[in-house]
Design a protein around this motif. Structure first.
Motif, PDB file in Angstrom:
ATOM      1  N   PHE A 139      -0.348  -3.215 -24.337  1.00 24.32           N
ATOM      2  CA  PHE A 139      -0.127  -2.017 -25.146  1.00 24.32           C
ATOM      3  C   PHE A 139       0.632  -2.394 -26.406  1.00 24.32           C
ATOM      4  N   THR A 140       0.085  -2.035 -27.554  1.00 23.19           N
ATOM      5  CA  THR A 140       0.813  -2.062 -28.824  1.00 23.19           C
ATOM      6  C   THR A 140       0.423  -0.797 -29.566  1.00 23.19           C
ATOM      7  N   HIS A 141       1.300  -0.316 -30.411  1.00 21.85           N
ATOM      8  CA  HIS A 141       1.015   0.962 -31.052  1.00 21.85           C
ATOM      9  C   HIS A 141      -0.224   0.921 -31.933  1.00 21.85           C
ATOM     10  N   ALA A 142      -0.341  -0.111 -32.779  1.00 22.39           N
ATOM     11  CA  ALA A 142      -1.343  -0.047 -33.837  1.00 22.39           C
ATOM     12  C   ALA A 142      -2.513  -0.999 -33.677  1.00 22.39           C
ATOM     13  N   ASP A 143      -2.260  -2.249 -33.302  1.00 19.92           N
ATOM     14  CA  ASP A 143      -3.327  -3.231 -33.490  1.00 19.92           C
ATOM     15  C   ASP A 143      -3.014  -4.511 -32.733  1.00 19.92           C
ATOM     16  N   TRP A 144      -4.009  -5.348 -32.670  1.00 22.65           N
ATOM     17  CA  TRP A 144      -3.877  -6.774 -32.352  1.00 22.65           C
ATOM     18  C   TRP A 144      -4.475  -7.466 -33.565  1.00 22.65           C
ATOM     19  N   PRO A 145      -3.647  -7.758 -34.578  1.00 24.93           N
ATOM     20  CA  PRO A 145      -4.164  -8.134 -35.894  1.00 24.93           C
ATOM     21  C   PRO A 145      -4.957  -9.437 -35.874  1.00 24.93           C
ATOM     22  N   PRO A 146      -5.803  -9.643 -36.885  1.00 28.42           N
ATOM     23  CA  PRO A 146      -6.683 -10.816 -36.907  1.00 28.42           C
ATOM     24  C   PRO A 146      -5.960 -12.150 -36.750  1.00 28.42           C
ATOM     25  N   PHE A 147      -4.735 -12.283 -37.270  1.00 29.87           N
ATOM     26  CA  PHE A 147      -4.062 -13.583 -37.170  1.00 29.87           C
ATOM     27  C   PHE A 147      -3.649 -13.924 -35.742  1.00 29.87           C
ATOM     28  N   LEU A 148      -3.790 -12.952 -34.811  1.00 24.61           N
ATOM     29  CA  LEU A 148      -3.492 -13.213 -33.408  1.00 24.61           C
ATOM     30  C   LEU A 148      -4.758 -13.425 -32.578  1.00 24.61           C
ATOM     31  N   SER A 149      -5.904 -13.451 -33.214  1.00 22.08           N
ATOM     32  CA  SER A 149      -7.167 -13.439 -32.480  1.00 22.08           C
ATOM     33  C   SER A 149      -7.354 -14.633 -31.546  1.00 22.08           C
ATOM     34  N   SER A 150      -6.689 -15.735 -31.818  1.00 23.23           N
ATOM     35  CA  SER A 150      -6.852 -16.910 -30.963  1.00 23.23           C
ATOM     36  C   SER A 150      -5.797 -17.000 -29.860  1.00 23.23           C
ATOM     37  N   TYR A 151      -4.917 -16.016 -29.802  1.00 22.67           N
ATOM     38  CA  TYR A 151      -3.818 -16.053 -28.834  1.00 22.67           C
ATOM     39  C   TYR A 151      -4.065 -15.086 -27.678  1.00 22.67           C
ATOM     40  N   ALA A 152      -3.625 -15.472 -26.496  1.00 24.24           N
ATOM     41  CA  ALA A 152      -3.609 -14.556 -25.369  1.00 24.24           C
ATOM     42  C   ALA A 152      -2.449 -13.580 -25.532  1.00 24.24           C
ATOM     43  N   PHE A 153      -2.575 -12.407 -24.923  1.00 23.33           N
ATOM     44  CA  PHE A 153      -1.583 -11.352 -25.123  1.00 23.33           C
ATOM     45  C   PHE A 153      -0.169 -11.831 -24.808  1.00 23.33           C
ATOM     46  N   GLN A 164       6.869 -18.553 -36.098  1.00 19.40           N
ATOM     47  CA  GLN A 164       5.677 -18.790 -36.901  1.00 19.40           C
ATOM     48  C   GLN A 164       5.329 -17.607 -37.791  1.00 19.40           C
ATOM     49  N   PHE A 165       5.425 -16.398 -37.259  1.00 15.80           N
ATOM     50  CA  PHE A 165       4.937 -15.221 -37.978  1.00 15.80           C
ATOM     51  C   PHE A 165       6.040 -14.321 -38.528  1.00 15.80           C
ATOM     52  N   GLY A 166       7.274 -14.496 -38.054  1.00 14.64           N
ATOM     53  CA  GLY A 166       8.382 -13.720 -38.576  1.00 14.64           C
ATOM     54  C   GLY A 166       8.160 -12.224 -38.435  1.00 14.64           C
ATOM     55  N   ASP A 167       8.570 -11.478 -39.459  1.00 12.17           N
ATOM     56  CA  ASP A 167       8.456 -10.025 -39.428  1.00 12.17           C
ATOM     57  C   ASP A 167       7.015  -9.551 -39.410  1.00 12.17           C
ATOM     58  N   ASN A 168       6.082 -10.409 -39.812  1.00 12.20           N
ATOM     59  CA  ASN A 168       4.666 -10.008 -39.796  1.00 12.20           C
ATOM     60  C   ASN A 168       4.206  -9.614 -38.400  1.00 12.20           C
ATOM     61  N   GLU A 171       5.624  -6.009 -37.793  1.00 13.96           N
ATOM     62  CA  GLU A 171       5.027  -5.056 -38.728  1.00 13.96           C
ATOM     63  C   GLU A 171       3.566  -4.788 -38.400  1.00 13.96           C
ATOM     64  N   ASN A 172       2.801  -5.836 -38.117  1.00 11.69           N
ATOM     65  CA  ASN A 172       1.374  -5.655 -37.873  1.00 11.69           C
ATOM     66  C   ASN A 172       1.075  -4.959 -36.556  1.00 11.69           C
ATOM     67  N   LEU A 173       1.875  -5.226 -35.546  1.00  7.74           N
ATOM     68  CA  LEU A 173       1.629  -4.593 -34.255  1.00  7.74           C
ATOM     69  C   LEU A 173       1.884  -3.090 -34.290  1.00  7.74           C
ATOM     70  N   ILE A 174       2.701  -2.615 -35.238  1.00 11.02           N
ATOM     71  CA  ILE A 174       2.963  -1.170 -35.300  1.00 11.02           C
ATOM     72  C   ILE A 174       2.351  -0.490 -36.526  1.00 11.02           C
ATOM     73  N   TRP A 175       1.794  -1.273 -37.469  1.00 11.24           N
ATOM     74  CA  TRP A 175       1.272  -0.678 -38.699  1.00 11.24           C
ATOM     75  C   TRP A 175      -0.191  -1.001 -39.003  1.00 11.24           C
ATOM     76  N   SER A 176      -0.687  -2.124 -38.561  1.00 12.84           N
ATOM     77  CA  SER A 176      -2.021  -2.580 -38.985  1.00 12.84           C
ATOM     78  C   SER A 176      -3.128  -1.626 -38.529  1.00 12.84           C
ATOM     79  N   ARG A 177      -4.136  -1.473 -39.363  1.00 13.65           N
ATOM     80  CA  ARG A 177      -5.330  -0.704 -38.997  1.00 13.65           C
ATOM     81  C   ARG A 177      -6.588  -1.574 -39.039  1.00 13.65           C
ATOM     82  N   ALA A 178      -6.402  -2.899 -39.058  1.00 13.58           N
ATOM     83  CA  ALA A 178      -7.546  -3.795 -39.201  1.00 13.58           C
ATOM     84  C   ALA A 178      -8.563  -3.600 -38.079  1.00 13.58           C
ATOM     85  N   GLY A 179      -8.091  -3.568 -36.845  1.00 16.34           N
ATOM     86  CA  GLY A 179      -9.004  -3.418 -35.720  1.00 16.34           C
ATOM     87  C   GLY A 179      -9.693  -2.070 -35.704  1.00 16.34           C
ATOM     88  N   ALA A 180      -8.943  -1.010 -35.995  1.00 14.77           N
ATOM     89  CA  ALA A 180      -9.534   0.322 -36.018  1.00 14.77           C
ATOM     90  C   ALA A 180     -10.549   0.455 -37.153  1.00 14.77           C
TER      91      ALA A 180
END
Length: 247
Positions: A139-153, A164-168, A171-180
Motif C-alpha cells: 500500500f502506498t498513497h499515490a504510486d509505485w513510480p517508474p524509478f522503482l520498477s526494478s525493485y521488489a516492494f 540512493q533516492f533521498g526525498d524523491n 515525495e513520489n510515493l505520495i504525490w506521483s501520478r505516473a502509474g495512474a
C-alpha cells in the motif's frame, strides 16, 4: 516528514478491506462499514487523504487510528501538506493545504488548535506491507513510480534506498501520478515484485482499476458520493464495493 515503512502480519483467515481517499466523508465510511458488515476482527487499511474537502475530517482521521482493532493507514499528500505546513512551518505547503480543502479541516478543528492533529498523522507510514498467510499486499498513497520498477516492494525498506533516492522516494510515493496516467492511457504497467497486489488512492478513476498487480481505488467519494472499497477474501479473491451501489 520522512519515509517510513511498516510491515504487519495478520491471521490467514482475516478479510482485508482497503478504503480509497476519504477526504472527510465520514458518512460514506459509515455506510461501507454497515453494508459490508465490517467487524473489529477484519483488517482495515486506509489509502491516505483522510482529511480535507469534506465536513467530518476529525472522524475520518480518528477512524484510521491504530488504536482501533486491526486498523492501518498510509499517509496521503493531504496529510503531508498539513504536517509540512502546520508542524514544520513551510508557508508554501500551508498555503497549498488551505487552498486544496485544508480550510475546511482548519475550520472544523479551529485555527488555534491545528497542531492537535499532528500526533494523529505523524505515525503514518509512507509504505505499508500486510502479510497474510503466504501472500503479501502493498500500500502506498499515490504510486509505485517508474524509478522503482526494478525493485521488489520490500526492498524500499532498505536504508540504501533512502540513500540512493533521498526525498524523491517519499515525495513520489505520495504525490506521483505516473502509474495512474499510464493506466488511463491504456499502457500496461510492470508488476510490482514481492506482492500479490499494491493499492493506491490519490488519482481519480471512474471505477476501481487493476493494471498488472496495481490497484487504483480513488473514485472521487467526496465529490460524487462514490467511495470504493477493495475486499480481499481469505482465499485471495479480490472484489470491490462502491457506496453508490444499492444496499
Amino acid at each position: 516528514m520522512e519515509f517510513k515503512y511498516q510491515k504487519v502480519e495478520v491471521d490467514a483467515n482475516k478479510r482485508i478491506f482497503v478504503f480509497g481517499d476519504l477526504h472527510g466523508s465520514y458518512h460514506l465510511v459509515e455506510k461501507a462499514f454497515k453494508v459490508l458488515g465490517i467487524r473489529d476482527e477484519d483488517v482495515k487499511v486506509f489509502a491516505g487523504d483522510l482529511e480535507d474537502r469534506g465536513a467530518q475530517n476529525i472522524k475520518c482521521i480518528e477512524k484510521a487510528q491504530p488504536h482501533n482493532p486491526n486498523t492501518y493507514a498510509v499517509i496521503g499528500n493531504h496529510e503531508h501538506l498539513y504536517y509540512a505546513g502546520v508542524v514544520e512551518g513551510s508557508r508554501d505547503h500551508y498555503q497549498c493545504w488551505i487552498q486544496n480543502g485544508g480550510d475546511v479541516t482548519a475550520q472544523e478543528v479551529g485555527y488555534e488548535n491545528l497542531e492537535m492533529l499532528a500526533p494523529m498523522i505523524e505515525w503514518m507510514p509512507t509504505a505499508l506491507e500486510v502479510i497474510r498467510g503466504d501472500k503479501s499486499y502493498g500500500f502506498t498513497h499515490a504510486d509505485w513510480p517508474p524509478f522503482l520498477s526494478s525493485y521488489a516492494f520490500r526492498e524500499i525498506a532498505s536504508p540504501a534506498m533512502k540513500h540512493q533516492f533521498g526525498d524523491n522516494l517519499f515525495e513520489n510515493l505520495i504525490w506521483s501520478r505516473a502509474g495512474a496516467n499510464a493506466t488511463t492511457q491504456g499502457v500496461t504497467l510492470n508488476k510490482v515484485k514481492g506482492v500479490e497486489y499494491i493499492f493506491h488512492g490519490h488519482s481519480y478513476m471512474r471505477k476501481p482499476t487493476i493494471n498488472a498487480n496495481r490497484v487504483f481505488i480513488d473514485t472521487g467519494g467526496v465529490f460524487n458520493g462514490n467511495l470504493s472499497v477493495a475486499v480481499i477474501e481469505p482465499d485471495g479473491e479480490l472484489w470491490f464495493y462502491s457506496t453508490l451501489e444499492e444496499d
